[in-house]
Design a protein around this motif. Structure first.
Motif, PDB file in Angstrom:
ATOM      1  N   UNK A  77       0.829  -1.205   0.000  1.00 58.89           N
ATOM      2  CA  UNK A  77       0.000   0.000   0.000  1.00 58.89           C
ATOM      3  C   UNK A  77       0.864   1.256   0.000  1.00 58.89           C
ATOM      4  N   UNK A  78       1.931   1.264   0.804  1.00 62.05           N
ATOM      5  CA  UNK A  78       2.817   2.437   0.822  1.00 62.05           C
ATOM      6  C   UNK A  78       3.532   2.599  -0.516  1.00 62.05           C
ATOM      7  N   UNK A  79       3.913   1.499  -1.140  1.00 63.19           N
ATOM      8  CA  UNK A  79       4.569   1.558  -2.443  1.00 63.19           C
ATOM      9  C   UNK A  79       3.593   2.075  -3.506  1.00 63.19           C
ATOM     10  N   UNK A  80       2.353   1.636  -3.426  1.00 64.95           N
ATOM     11  CA  UNK A  80       1.378   1.984  -4.461  1.00 64.95           C
ATOM     12  C   UNK A  80       0.785   3.385  -4.298  1.00 64.95           C
ATOM     13  N   UNK A  81       0.434   3.781  -3.064  1.00 59.54           N
ATOM     14  CA  UNK A  81      -0.269   5.058  -2.880  1.00 59.54           C
ATOM     15  C   UNK A  81       0.448   6.026  -1.956  1.00 59.54           C
ATOM     16  N   UNK A  82       1.557   5.612  -1.373  1.00 58.10           N
ATOM     17  CA  UNK A  82       2.268   6.495  -0.460  1.00 58.10           C
ATOM     18  C   UNK A  82       1.449   6.762   0.798  1.00 58.10           C
ATOM     19  N   UNK A  83       1.578   7.971   1.316  1.00 59.46           N
ATOM     20  CA  UNK A  83       0.879   8.322   2.549  1.00 59.46           C
ATOM     21  C   UNK A  83      -0.414   9.087   2.268  1.00 59.46           C
ATOM     22  N   UNK A  84      -1.169   8.626   1.316  1.00 62.02           N
ATOM     23  CA  UNK A  84      -2.484   9.190   1.032  1.00 62.02           C
ATOM     24  C   UNK A  84      -3.488   8.516   1.974  1.00 62.02           C
ATOM     25  N   UNK A  85      -4.072   9.298   2.869  1.00 67.70           N
ATOM     26  CA  UNK A  85      -4.928   8.772   3.939  1.00 67.70           C
ATOM     27  C   UNK A  85      -6.030   7.843   3.433  1.00 67.70           C
ATOM     28  N   UNK A  86      -6.844   8.319   2.501  1.00 61.12           N
ATOM     29  CA  UNK A  86      -8.000   7.542   2.059  1.00 61.12           C
ATOM     30  C   UNK A  86      -7.592   6.298   1.298  1.00 61.12           C
ATOM     31  N   UNK A  87      -6.609   6.408   0.454  1.00 64.97           N
ATOM     32  CA  UNK A  87      -6.177   5.246  -0.322  1.00 64.97           C
ATOM     33  C   UNK A  87      -5.473   4.215   0.551  1.00 64.97           C
ATOM     34  N   UNK A  88      -4.701   4.694   1.506  1.00 66.67           N
ATOM     35  CA  UNK A  88      -4.028   3.771   2.429  1.00 66.67           C
ATOM     36  C   UNK A  88      -5.056   3.057   3.307  1.00 66.67           C
ATOM     37  N   UNK A  89      -6.026   3.811   3.801  1.00 65.50           N
ATOM     38  CA  UNK A  89      -7.066   3.203   4.627  1.00 65.50           C
ATOM     39  C   UNK A  89      -7.884   2.173   3.875  1.00 65.50           C
ATOM     40  N   UNK A  90      -8.175   2.465   2.622  1.00 62.46           N
ATOM     41  CA  UNK A  90      -8.967   1.530   1.821  1.00 62.46           C
ATOM     42  C   UNK A  90      -8.232   0.218   1.591  1.00 62.46           C
ATOM     43  N   UNK A  91      -6.915   0.240   1.641  1.00 62.48           N
ATOM     44  CA  UNK A  91      -6.146  -0.973   1.398  1.00 62.48           C
ATOM     45  C   UNK A  91      -5.846  -1.759   2.671  1.00 62.48           C
ATOM     46  N   UNK A  92      -6.023  -1.161   3.818  1.00 65.11           N
ATOM     47  CA  UNK A  92      -5.619  -1.871   5.027  1.00 65.11           C
ATOM     48  C   UNK A  92      -6.594  -1.886   6.173  1.00 65.11           C
ATOM     49  N   UNK A  93      -7.725  -1.204   6.054  1.00 63.58           N
ATOM     50  CA  UNK A  93      -8.613  -1.084   7.208  1.00 63.58           C
ATOM     51  C   UNK A  93      -9.159  -2.426   7.690  1.00 63.58           C
ATOM     52  N   UNK A  94      -9.602  -3.273   6.792  1.00 69.49           N
ATOM     53  CA  UNK A  94     -10.170  -4.562   7.204  1.00 69.49           C
ATOM     54  C   UNK A  94      -9.090  -5.450   7.809  1.00 69.49           C
ATOM     55  N   UNK A  95      -7.903  -5.464   7.182  1.00 68.13           N
ATOM     56  CA  UNK A  95      -6.805  -6.265   7.729  1.00 68.13           C
ATOM     57  C   UNK A  95      -6.469  -5.817   9.149  1.00 68.13           C
ATOM     58  N   UNK A  96      -6.488  -4.505   9.363  1.00 73.28           N
ATOM     59  CA  UNK A  96      -6.173  -3.962  10.688  1.00 73.28           C
ATOM     60  C   UNK A  96      -7.206  -4.390  11.727  1.00 73.28           C
ATOM     61  N   UNK A  97      -8.479  -4.251  11.411  1.00 72.23           N
ATOM     62  CA  UNK A  97      -9.540  -4.596  12.369  1.00 72.23           C
ATOM     63  C   UNK A  97      -9.534  -6.094  12.674  1.00 72.23           C
ATOM     64  N   UNK A  98      -9.369  -6.924  11.656  1.00 68.85           N
ATOM     65  CA  UNK A  98      -9.302  -8.374  11.889  1.00 68.85           C
ATOM     66  C   UNK A  98      -8.068  -8.699  12.735  1.00 68.85           C
TER      67      UNK A  98
END
Length: 189
Positions: free
Chosen positions: A118-139
């Motif tokens: 996610x960091x390689x693909x979108x950098x530190x863009x809040x919304x794009x980073x969250x969209x790629x990792x939010x479910x993984x984080x909560x699980x």
């Protein structure tokens, strides 16, 4: 008359102290063990093998969907991430079902892979980073819960403490990346 007390003493009946009553904590533990093993108790679901089964099935199904979509994407010339992450989730699900800490370690590897990708693909863009990792984080937070740890330990206690720590560090790194992305552009939230 002296014969009776001596014979009782020899039998251990005269000087034996009555057994100490169980402590409140021992009574509570016994009660929890009894009710956690009772299949008619709806709360037993959260303490026994059913929790691991439900968790593993949910993660496995998510992995299966991700791997299938990832395979299609690879055939179209797209990113390999989804296929690899899906296979990692399937492996994690199978290992979580067996118990022990290795399933948590596989899940931590998938989350770390997701963060790096996610960091390689979108950098530190809040919304794009969250969209790629939010479910993984909560699980991941759910997998760190004491209920899951106890259920894993009932099957196999090997390495649970260390692998929970590894998953916690990976989740903290994800949280740190999310915080940095938020701090770099708080007006975009």
């Amino acid at each position: 008359p002296t014969m009776l007390p001596i014979s009782l003493l020899l039998l251990g009946l005269a000087t034996a102290a009555p057994p100490a009553p169980p402590s409140t904590m021992e009574q509570l533990r016994a009660l929890c063990r009894t009710h956690a093993a009772d299949p008619s108790n709806p709360w037993a679901l959260a303490h026994g093998p059913a929790l691991l089964t439900i968790t593993a099935v949910a993660i496995g199904l998510a992995g299966l969907g991700l791997a299938a979509a990832g395979a299609w994407l690879v055939m179209l010339g797209g990113s390999w991430y989804y296929l690899v992450a899906g296979l990692g989730l399937i492996a994690s699900a199978l290992l979580l079902r067996r118990g022990g800490g290795i399933g948590l370690l596989f899940y931590a590897a998938v989350v770390l892979l997701t963060l790096v990708w996610a960091l390689w693909e979108v950098g530190f863009n809040w919304w794009r980073l969250g969209a790629r990792g939010d479910v993984f984080f909560v699980v991941g937070l759910f997998l760190l819960s004491p209920w899951v740890a106890r259920a894993l330990a009932r099957r196999d206690a090997t390495g649970i403490g260390r692998t929970r720590a590894v998953l916690g560090v990976v989740l903290a790194a994800f949280l740190l990346a999310a915080g940095v992305s938020w701090a770099r552009g708080p007006g975009r939230i």
